[in-house]
Write a protein that holds these residues in place. Sequence first.
Motif, PDB file in Angstrom:
ATOM      1  N   GLN A  90      40.973 -53.932  39.764  1.00 22.26           N
ATOM      2  CA  GLN A  90      39.623 -54.090  40.290  1.00 22.26           C
ATOM      3  C   GLN A  90      39.183 -52.852  41.054  1.00 22.26           C
ATOM      4  OE1 GLN A  90      39.896 -57.780  42.500  1.00 22.26           O
ATOM      5  NE2 GLN A  90      39.348 -59.002  40.707  1.00 22.26           N
ATOM      6  N   VAL A  91      40.102 -52.253  41.815  1.00 19.68           N
ATOM      7  CA  VAL A  91      39.778 -51.005  42.513  1.00 19.68           C
ATOM      8  C   VAL A  91      39.465 -49.905  41.495  1.00 19.68           C
ATOM      9  CG1 VAL A  91      40.638 -49.214  44.065  1.00 19.68           C
ATOM     10  CG2 VAL A  91      41.157 -51.618  44.528  1.00 19.68           C
ATOM     11  N   ALA A  92      40.295 -49.791  40.474  1.00 17.87           N
ATOM     12  CA  ALA A  92      40.087 -48.757  39.458  1.00 17.87           C
ATOM     13  C   ALA A  92      38.781 -48.980  38.704  1.00 17.87           C
ATOM     14  CB  ALA A  92      41.263 -48.745  38.484  1.00 17.87           C
ATOM     15  N   ASP A  93      38.463 -50.235  38.392  1.00 16.84           N
ATOM     16  CA  ASP A  93      37.199 -50.529  37.702  1.00 16.84           C
ATOM     17  C   ASP A  93      36.007 -50.122  38.563  1.00 16.84           C
ATOM     18  OD1 ASP A  93      38.540 -51.506  35.522  1.00 16.84           O
ATOM     19  OD2 ASP A  93      38.303 -53.622  36.065  1.00 16.84           O
ATOM     20  N   ALA A  94      36.080 -50.409  39.875  1.00 18.40           N
ATOM     21  CA  ALA A  94      34.984 -50.037  40.770  1.00 18.40           C
ATOM     22  C   ALA A  94      34.808 -48.519  40.805  1.00 18.40           C
ATOM     23  CB  ALA A  94      35.251 -50.578  42.175  1.00 18.40           C
ATOM     24  N   LEU A  95      35.920 -47.795  40.837  1.00 17.20           N
ATOM     25  CA  LEU A  95      35.847 -46.332  40.832  1.00 17.20           C
ATOM     26  C   LEU A  95      35.285 -45.809  39.514  1.00 17.20           C
ATOM     27  CD1 LEU A  95      39.284 -45.603  42.533  1.00 17.20           C
ATOM     28  CD2 LEU A  95      37.029 -45.196  43.533  1.00 17.20           C
ATOM     29  N   ASP A  96      35.678 -46.429  38.407  1.00 14.13           N
ATOM     30  CA  ASP A  96      35.161 -46.006  37.100  1.00 14.13           C
ATOM     31  C   ASP A  96      33.651 -46.218  37.015  1.00 14.13           C
ATOM     32  OD1 ASP A  96      37.670 -45.278  36.290  1.00 14.13           O
ATOM     33  OD2 ASP A  96      38.041 -47.080  35.096  1.00 14.13           O
ATOM     34  N   GLN A  97      33.155 -47.338  37.563  1.00 14.79           N
ATOM     35  CA  GLN A  97      31.713 -47.597  37.532  1.00 14.79           C
ATOM     36  C   GLN A  97      30.946 -46.530  38.303  1.00 14.79           C
ATOM     37  OE1 GLN A  97      31.002 -51.627  38.850  1.00 14.79           O
ATOM     38  NE2 GLN A  97      32.364 -52.507  37.306  1.00 14.79           N
ATOM     39  N   VAL A  98      31.475 -46.115  39.455  1.00 15.42           N
ATOM     40  CA  VAL A  98      30.826 -45.049  40.218  1.00 15.42           C
ATOM     41  C   VAL A  98      30.856 -43.742  39.426  1.00 15.42           C
ATOM     42  CG1 VAL A  98      30.933 -43.656  42.323  1.00 15.42           C
ATOM     43  CG2 VAL A  98      31.331 -46.115  42.444  1.00 15.42           C
ATOM     44  N   ALA A  99      31.997 -43.450  38.811  1.00 10.85           N
ATOM     45  CA  ALA A  99      32.120 -42.203  38.053  1.00 10.85           C
ATOM     46  C   ALA A  99      31.120 -42.148  36.898  1.00 10.85           C
ATOM     47  CB  ALA A  99      33.552 -42.059  37.529  1.00 10.85           C
ATOM     48  N   ILE A 100      30.874 -43.285  36.269  1.00  6.54           N
ATOM     49  CA  ILE A 100      29.895 -43.328  35.175  1.00  6.54           C
ATOM     50  C   ILE A 100      28.482 -43.127  35.714  1.00  6.54           C
ATOM     51  CG2 ILE A 100      28.849 -44.840  33.438  1.00  6.54           C
ATOM     52  CD1 ILE A 100      31.640 -46.107  33.090  1.00  6.54           C
ATOM     53  N   ALA A 101      28.152 -43.836  36.787  1.00  3.41           N
ATOM     54  CA  ALA A 101      26.797 -43.749  37.347  1.00  3.41           C
ATOM     55  C   ALA A 101      26.505 -42.362  37.904  1.00  3.41           C
ATOM     56  CB  ALA A 101      26.614 -44.803  38.444  1.00  3.41           C
TER      57      ALA A 101
END
Length: 343
Positions: free
Chosen positions: A179-190
């Motif tokens: 879940q932490v990694a997914d949250a970081l990935d979403q920021v990286a995409i945005a």
Amino acid sequence: MATWFDESRLDDDAVLEVGDGRLRALAEAGARVRRAADDAAGATAEAVRRAEELDRPRAVVAAGPDSRLLRAVLEPWCPVPFVAWPAPALPGWAGSLDLVVVLAPDGVDTGSASAVAEAVRRGCQVVVACPPGSLVAEHAAGRWSTILPSATRDQLATAVVVLEYLHRVSLGPDADADQVADALDQVAIACSPHRDLAVNPAKMLAIALADANPLVWGGSVLAARAARRVAESVRRASGQTALAGDAEHLLPVLEAARPRDVFDDPFAEGDSERRPILLVLDDGAEDPVVREQRGRLQAAAAARGIRVETVTTDAPTEVARYASLLLSGTYAAEYLRIGLVED
């Protein structure tokens, strides 16, 4: 030498390519968390098994210079007394009934090595996240010691490994690495450099921060820590003033600002005053005290015509929300660095 901000650089492929190393490191934050969790999975399972054979510790001591992040997560949650001890030693009362946890992402910090060695000597239960074979790992050898291997050199990824262990032994909240990694990935995409200004929140925030003195505030314990880290990133990126603090620390700065005059010419010679900007890191905390403080800050800013920017997150866990806010602010600081040029 004068410094000014050129927002066109944020969409210039040639300029962004020069800063690709820093931006790539930000984009890989989620991958580092997953890698750290995978590397430590076996050791974590073994540590949990060993913990089940022992009584619950009398207290938890987070030792070493990186202990403050664990304090921000654990203090509101841990069911036994918890203390963060960043000094290169341990509290005098720590002993065989206590658990000592240490984050050592680089594994070379002599203060962490000293704390680990003292914990082993006192017979404490010891859990250390560090690179295998490092200075800290060498000092952690002991009967009641467990090393959670971490080769990423990333503080957040290393902290997630330790927090997952503490959650599995009922000493901390859920800090699911995926879940932490997914949250970081979403920021990286945005916030990707390949997204232009119109749809990139980090680039837009960098433009807002460029000609202002940021005042960064987070209401919850973890959001406040993210605010301090973001303010530090802005200072490092720009050399400009950036403050983070509690509401009572930031309110006097807002209230002392000169009210904006709609007739001021922002391009007039000699009008070089840098006004504050209030940056709110909102992790969704709805505690009445947090709402009241946020309202006071926003009202003070509105009364003096001070711009307010808000960074939000909908990540599912406290640690994931912290990671999301921190990475969003760090991206903005990096774009601020890229946009600044010297005459």
